[in-house]
Design a protein around this motif. Structure first.
Motif, short mmCIF file in Angstrom:
data_model
loop_
_atom_site.label_atom_id
_atom_site.label_comp_id
_atom_site.label_asym_id
_atom_site.label_seq_id
_atom_site.Cartn_x
_atom_site.Cartn_y
_atom_site.Cartn_z
N ALA A 18 -76.90 6.55 -100.54
CA ALA A 18 -75.89 7.61 -100.59
C ALA A 18 -76.45 8.86 -101.26
O ALA A 18 -76.24 9.98 -100.79
N GLU A 19 -77.19 8.66 -102.34
CA GLU A 19 -77.78 9.80 -103.04
C GLU A 19 -78.82 10.50 -102.17
O GLU A 19 -78.87 11.74 -102.11
N GLN A 20 -79.65 9.74 -101.48
CA GLN A 20 -80.66 10.33 -100.60
C GLN A 20 -80.05 11.21 -99.53
O GLN A 20 -80.61 12.26 -99.18
N LEU A 21 -78.90 10.79 -99.00
CA LEU A 21 -78.25 11.53 -97.92
C LEU A 21 -77.22 12.54 -98.43
O LEU A 21 -76.57 13.21 -97.63
N GLY A 22 -77.09 12.63 -99.74
CA GLY A 22 -76.16 13.60 -100.31
C GLY A 22 -74.70 13.26 -100.13
O GLY A 22 -73.84 14.15 -100.19
N ILE A 23 -74.40 11.98 -99.92
CA ILE A 23 -73.00 11.56 -99.75
C ILE A 23 -72.32 11.47 -101.11
O ILE A 23 -72.83 10.83 -102.02
N ALA A 126 -72.52 10.28 -90.18
CA ALA A 126 -72.13 11.68 -90.37
C ALA A 126 -73.13 12.41 -91.25
O ALA A 126 -73.54 13.54 -90.97
N ALA A 127 -73.55 11.77 -92.34
CA ALA A 127 -74.49 12.41 -93.27
C ALA A 127 -75.86 12.61 -92.63
O ALA A 127 -76.52 13.64 -92.86
N ARG A 128 -76.31 11.66 -91.83
CA ARG A 128 -77.60 11.82 -91.15
C ARG A 128 -77.57 12.98 -90.19
O ARG A 128 -78.52 13.76 -90.08
N LEU A 129 -76.46 13.10 -89.48
CA LEU A 129 -76.33 14.22 -88.54
C LEU A 129 -76.27 15.55 -89.28
O LEU A 129 -76.85 16.55 -88.85
N ALA A 130 -75.55 15.56 -90.40
CA ALA A 130 -75.49 16.78 -91.22
C ALA A 130 -76.87 17.18 -91.69
O ALA A 130 -77.25 18.37 -91.63
N ARG A 131 -77.67 16.22 -92.14
CA ARG A 131 -79.03 16.50 -92.60
C ARG A 131 -79.92 16.99 -91.47
O ARG A 131 -80.89 17.72 -91.69
N ALA A 132 -79.60 16.57 -90.25
CA ALA A 132 -80.38 17.00 -89.08
C ALA A 132 -79.96 18.38 -88.57
O ALA A 132 -80.54 18.89 -87.62
N GLY A 133 -78.95 18.96 -89.21
CA GLY A 133 -78.53 20.31 -88.85
C GLY A 133 -77.23 20.39 -88.09
O GLY A 133 -76.84 21.46 -87.62
N GLY A 134 -76.51 19.27 -87.95
CA GLY A 134 -75.24 19.30 -87.24
C GLY A 134 -74.20 20.14 -87.95
O GLY A 134 -74.12 20.14 -89.18
N GLY A 135 -73.41 20.85 -87.17
CA GLY A 135 -72.35 21.66 -87.74
C GLY A 135 -71.10 20.86 -88.05
O GLY A 135 -71.04 19.63 -87.82
#
Length: 296
Positions: A18-23, A126-135
């Motif tokens: 969770a910390e790695q992905l900023g959740i 959701a967090a992985r997509l956000a990190r990949a640049g998803g809006g």
């Protein structure tokens, strides 16, 4: 800045991941002996699952407002997607809705209609997509999609804990206790519903494996096996599912947290599957930030 994902402690997420992905993980509460203990933050009594005095409560609007505000600031205004335990199981989603109303449309709320890693996998996707640049729109829709595909089965050793917590009807609880059955339940529209009754733990575990394999289908799938003080049975189920579901891209085996554990009781085994897996799709990354009209 990336969209920030928020969830609650019922998601059973590994803290390091969770910390790695900023959740951001908001703790739910266990109330015992006059103390308000935060799941994942405060030490819990060793006899929590065997005593009769523990109750639970969701996160408050004030707690969620504080977390959402900070997450929105950290996103640089790009937005927040908050996924929470089923509104049928907790007041947390309603508290989140109230909190989001005060912050505008950049905070989107998702009722996962589930809990544990069925919620956790949706938050991870959701967090992985956000990190990949998803809006904001892409991340929100990815969270809804994965949550919608999650399926949960659970065997409880006794129905007493669910009856005390009001999560299943008294008649069903008394029937299960009187006949010494091992009931298998599932989540339907966010509610715990009795699926079938078995007479032994062995048969119940077999029903979990068969049911999960059928729900998973062929191809990619995300799987989780949870337990409450029943690691040996969880390992047994996990081994069987690894054989039955060789296409699983993600597989988690973990103990349920105090909030869910206090309701299902010692000996409970839960299995969840997300058919199709929980990975972010590449074409969703390019979606622009778009305001949505829905909150769930």
């Amino acid at each position: 800045m990336p969209v920030v994902v928020v969830t609650d402690s019922s998601a059973c997420l590994d803290p390091e991941l969770a910390e790695q992905l900023g959740i951001r993980v908001v703790p739910l509460h266990v109330l015992v002996d006059g103390r308000d203990l935060r799941e994942g933050v405060d030490p819990m009594p060793t006899d929590l699952f065997t005593g009769d005095g523990a109750t639970t409560s969701g996160a408050s609007p004030g707690e969620l407002t504080s977390v959402y505000e900070q997450a929105l600031a950290d996103s640089g205004g790009d937005g927040v997607v908050a996924l929470h335990i089923s509104r049928q199981l907790s007041a947390t989603w309603e508290a989140g809705r109230q909190a989001a109303q005060s912050l505008g449309e950049k905070v989107r709320i998702v009722d996962s209609q589930s809990t544990a890693m069925a919620l956790g996998y949706a938050a991870l996707a959701a967090a992985r997509l956000a990190r990949a640049g998803g809006g904001l729109r892409a991340v929100y829709e990815r969270a809804v999609d994965v949550a919608d595909r999650g399926r949960v089965l659970i065997m409880v050793d006794r129905l007493d804990h669910l009856r005390r917590g009001g999560r299943i009807g008294t008649a069903a609880a008394l029937l299960g206790t009187a006949l010494a059955m091992k009931p298998v339940l599932h989540l339907v529209d966010g509610k715990l519903v009795l699926k079938e009754k078995t007479r032994t733990t062995t048969k119940a575990l077999a029903k979990l494996v068969d049911g999960a394999a059928e729900l998973a289908g062929a191809g990619d799938v995300a799987v989780a096996v949870h337990h409450v003080g029943a690691a040996a049975h969880a390992d047994e189920v996990a081994a069987a599912l690894r054989t039955r579901l060789p296409g699983a891209s993600e597989f988690v085996v973990s103990e349920l947290g105090p909030v869910i554990g206090s309701h299902v009781g010692p000996g409970a085994i839960g299995v969840l599957v997300v058919p199709g897996g929980a990975g972010a799709t590449a074409d969703a990354v390019a979606d622009p930030v778009v305001e949505l009209d829905v909150d769930e």
